[in-house]
Design a protein around this motif. Structure first.
Motif, short mmCIF file in Angstrom:
data_model
loop_
_atom_site.label_atom_id
_atom_site.label_comp_id
_atom_site.label_asym_id
_atom_site.label_seq_id
_atom_site.Cartn_x
_atom_site.Cartn_y
_atom_site.Cartn_z
N GLU A 1 -11.26 -1.30 2.97
CA GLU A 1 -11.29 0.11 3.35
C GLU A 1 -9.92 0.75 3.54
O GLU A 1 -9.82 1.97 3.68
CB GLU A 1 -12.10 0.27 4.65
CG GLU A 1 -13.56 -0.15 4.49
CD GLU A 1 -14.37 0.06 5.74
OE1 GLU A 1 -13.79 0.49 6.77
OE2 GLU A 1 -15.59 -0.22 5.71
N CYS A 2 -8.87 -0.08 3.56
CA CYS A 2 -7.53 0.47 3.80
C CYS A 2 -6.60 0.08 2.65
O CYS A 2 -6.37 -1.11 2.40
CB CYS A 2 -6.98 -0.05 5.12
SG CYS A 2 -5.31 0.52 5.48
N ASP A 3 -6.06 1.07 1.97
CA ASP A 3 -5.21 0.81 0.81
C ASP A 3 -3.93 0.09 1.16
O ASP A 3 -3.31 -0.56 0.30
CB ASP A 3 -4.86 2.14 0.11
CG ASP A 3 -6.09 2.81 -0.49
OD1 ASP A 3 -6.06 4.05 -0.64
OD2 ASP A 3 -7.07 2.09 -0.79
N HIS A 4 -3.49 0.19 2.40
CA HIS A 4 -2.20 -0.39 2.79
C HIS A 4 -2.32 -1.75 3.46
O HIS A 4 -1.32 -2.30 3.91
CB HIS A 4 -1.46 0.58 3.73
CG HIS A 4 -1.24 1.93 3.13
ND1 HIS A 4 -0.43 2.14 2.04
CD2 HIS A 4 -1.76 3.15 3.46
CE1 HIS A 4 -0.43 3.42 1.73
NE2 HIS A 4 -1.24 4.05 2.57
N ALA A 5 -3.54 -2.30 3.54
CA ALA A 5 -3.72 -3.57 4.27
C ALA A 5 -2.90 -4.70 3.66
O ALA A 5 -2.28 -5.49 4.38
CB ALA A 5 -5.20 -3.94 4.30
N THR A 6 -2.89 -4.79 2.33
CA THR A 6 -2.15 -5.87 1.67
C THR A 6 -0.66 -5.73 1.91
O THR A 6 0.03 -6.71 2.25
CB THR A 6 -2.45 -5.88 0.16
OG1 THR A 6 -3.83 -6.13 -0.03
CG2 THR A 6 -1.64 -6.95 -0.55
N THR A 7 -0.13 -4.53 1.76
CA THR A 7 1.29 -4.29 2.01
C THR A 7 1.64 -4.60 3.46
O THR A 7 2.67 -5.22 3.77
CB THR A 7 1.65 -2.83 1.69
OG1 THR A 7 1.27 -2.54 0.35
CG2 THR A 7 3.14 -2.58 1.88
N GLY B 1 -6.27 -10.04 1.45
CA GLY B 1 -5.60 -9.15 0.49
C GLY B 1 -4.46 -9.82 -0.23
O GLY B 1 -3.54 -9.14 -0.70
N LEU B 2 -4.47 -11.14 -0.30
CA LEU B 2 -3.36 -11.88 -0.91
C LEU B 2 -3.78 -12.58 -2.19
O LEU B 2 -3.39 -13.72 -2.44
CB LEU B 2 -2.81 -12.89 0.10
CG LEU B 2 -2.24 -12.30 1.39
CD1 LEU B 2 -1.94 -13.39 2.39
CD2 LEU B 2 -0.99 -11.49 1.09
N GLN B 3 -4.57 -11.91 -3.02
CA GLN B 3 -5.01 -12.50 -4.28
C GLN B 3 -3.79 -12.94 -5.09
O GLN B 3 -2.85 -12.18 -5.28
CB GLN B 3 -5.82 -11.48 -5.11
CG GLN B 3 -7.09 -11.02 -4.46
CD GLN B 3 -6.90 -9.80 -3.57
OE1 GLN B 3 -5.85 -9.58 -2.99
NE2 GLN B 3 -7.97 -9.02 -3.44
N GLY B 4 -3.82 -14.18 -5.55
CA GLY B 4 -2.71 -14.70 -6.36
C GLY B 4 -1.45 -14.99 -5.56
O GLY B 4 -0.41 -15.29 -6.13
N ILE C 1 0.11 -6.65 5.69
CA ILE C 1 0.09 -8.07 6.07
C ILE C 1 1.27 -8.81 5.45
O ILE C 1 1.87 -9.68 6.08
CB ILE C 1 -1.25 -8.74 5.73
CG1 ILE C 1 -1.37 -10.08 6.49
CG2 ILE C 1 -1.43 -8.94 4.23
CD1 ILE C 1 -2.74 -10.72 6.41
N LYS C 2 1.64 -8.47 4.22
CA LYS C 2 2.79 -9.13 3.59
C LYS C 2 4.08 -8.80 4.33
O LYS C 2 4.92 -9.67 4.58
CB LYS C 2 2.91 -8.72 2.12
CG LYS C 2 1.92 -9.39 1.20
CD LYS C 2 2.21 -9.04 -0.24
CE LYS C 2 1.27 -9.77 -1.18
NZ LYS C 2 1.56 -9.48 -2.59
N ARG C 3 4.24 -7.54 4.70
CA ARG C 3 5.47 -7.12 5.37
C ARG C 3 5.61 -7.81 6.72
O ARG C 3 6.67 -8.33 7.07
CB ARG C 3 5.46 -5.60 5.54
CG ARG C 3 6.74 -5.07 6.20
CD ARG C 3 6.76 -3.56 6.15
NE ARG C 3 6.83 -3.09 4.78
CZ ARG C 3 6.54 -1.83 4.41
NH1 ARG C 3 6.16 -0.96 5.30
NH2 ARG C 3 6.65 -1.49 3.15
N HIS C 4 4.52 -7.85 7.48
CA HIS C 4 4.60 -8.48 8.80
C HIS C 4 4.68 -10.00 8.70
O HIS C 4 5.33 -10.64 9.53
CB HIS C 4 3.40 -8.06 9.65
CG HIS C 4 3.55 -6.70 10.24
ND1 HIS C 4 4.40 -6.42 11.27
CD2 HIS C 4 2.98 -5.52 9.90
CE1 HIS C 4 4.34 -5.15 11.58
NE2 HIS C 4 3.49 -4.57 10.76
N ALA C 5 4.03 -10.58 7.73
CA ALA C 5 4.08 -12.04 7.56
C ALA C 5 5.50 -12.50 7.26
O ALA C 5 5.95 -13.52 7.79
CB ALA C 5 3.14 -12.47 6.45
N LYS C 6 6.21 -11.74 6.44
CA LYS C 6 7.53 -12.19 5.98
C LYS C 6 8.68 -11.68 6.85
O LYS C 6 9.74 -12.29 6.90
CB LYS C 6 7.74 -11.75 4.53
CG LYS C 6 6.78 -12.44 3.57
CD LYS C 6 6.98 -11.99 2.14
CE LYS C 6 6.02 -12.74 1.21
NZ LYS C 6 6.15 -12.32 -0.19
#
Length: 199
Positions: free
Chosen positions: A12-18, A47-50, A20-25
């Motif tokens: 439901e949120c277009d920015h979820a993948t961005t 949201g981390l396909q591939g 989680i990646k930003r905070h994870a790294k």
């Protein structure tokens, strides 16, 4: 920051993948840590396909309940670990490939005892021992009434209805857990493992 039901956020949120990646790294540098909750540990759910590497290198995966037991059985091929998790109920779980136990039954009620000292020496601070569960208490009572005798799972299962429905492996896990806590000692290995009271 806690992200509840992360797969729904991904949908439901277009920015979820961005996000989680930003905070994870980069989150560690800014002391911003996240807890992302999902029903399973597939990269797609976060949201981390591939990009499975981000999931496994930047996060600790906590597996609770049946999910943790299934992981122990299917991925780690360790039926004894599966039984250990089952015997501990909600207190036991997996963090990545490591078994963990966390008892919150006395959360906030533990007191610190400071014994009196006669001189000006260092005072020791000792935390009160955690209360035993009913299974451990029964085993401890048996051991104190039968000093020097080795208690086997088979004997215990026949001696008390308290352990009715429990498997021998589960009883042996309790024996090992008690020995780890300094309550008696174990003797033997595998199916021959037994427990004996010792001070």
């Amino acid at each position: 920051m806690i992200a509840e039901e992360f797969p729904i956020l991904v949908d439901e949120c277009d920015h979820a993948t961005t996000w989680i990646k930003r905070h994870a790294k980069r989150g560690r540098r800014y002391k911003q840590f996240i807890c992302a909750l999902a029903q399973n540990d597939t990269a797609e759910n976060f949201g981390l396909q591939g990009d499975k590497d981000t999931l496994y290198s930047c996060f600790c995966l906590v597996r609770l309940g049946q999910f943790g037991r299934d992981y122990a059985r299917t991925k780690l091929k360790d039926p004894q670990l599966e039984q250990w998790l089952k015997a501990g109920g909600k207190r036991r779980f997996m963090v990545d490939d490591c078994p963990c136990e966390l008892d919150l039954s006395n959360w906030g009620t533990t007191t610190i005892a400071q014994p009196e000292t006669s001189g000006g020496g260092n005072e020791e601070v000792q935390e009160q021992a955690k209360p035993m569960n009913e299974f451990e208490q029964f085993i401890l009572d048996w051991g104190q009434q039968h000093p020097g005798e080795v208690l086997k799972a088979r004997i215990l299962l026949q001696a008390s209805r308290l352990f009715e429905g429990m498997q021998s492996d589960e009883v042996r896990i309790i024996f090992a857990s008690m020995a780890d806590k300094g309550l008696g000692e174990v003797e033997g290995n595998g199916d021959r493992l037994g427990w004996r009271w010792s001070k």
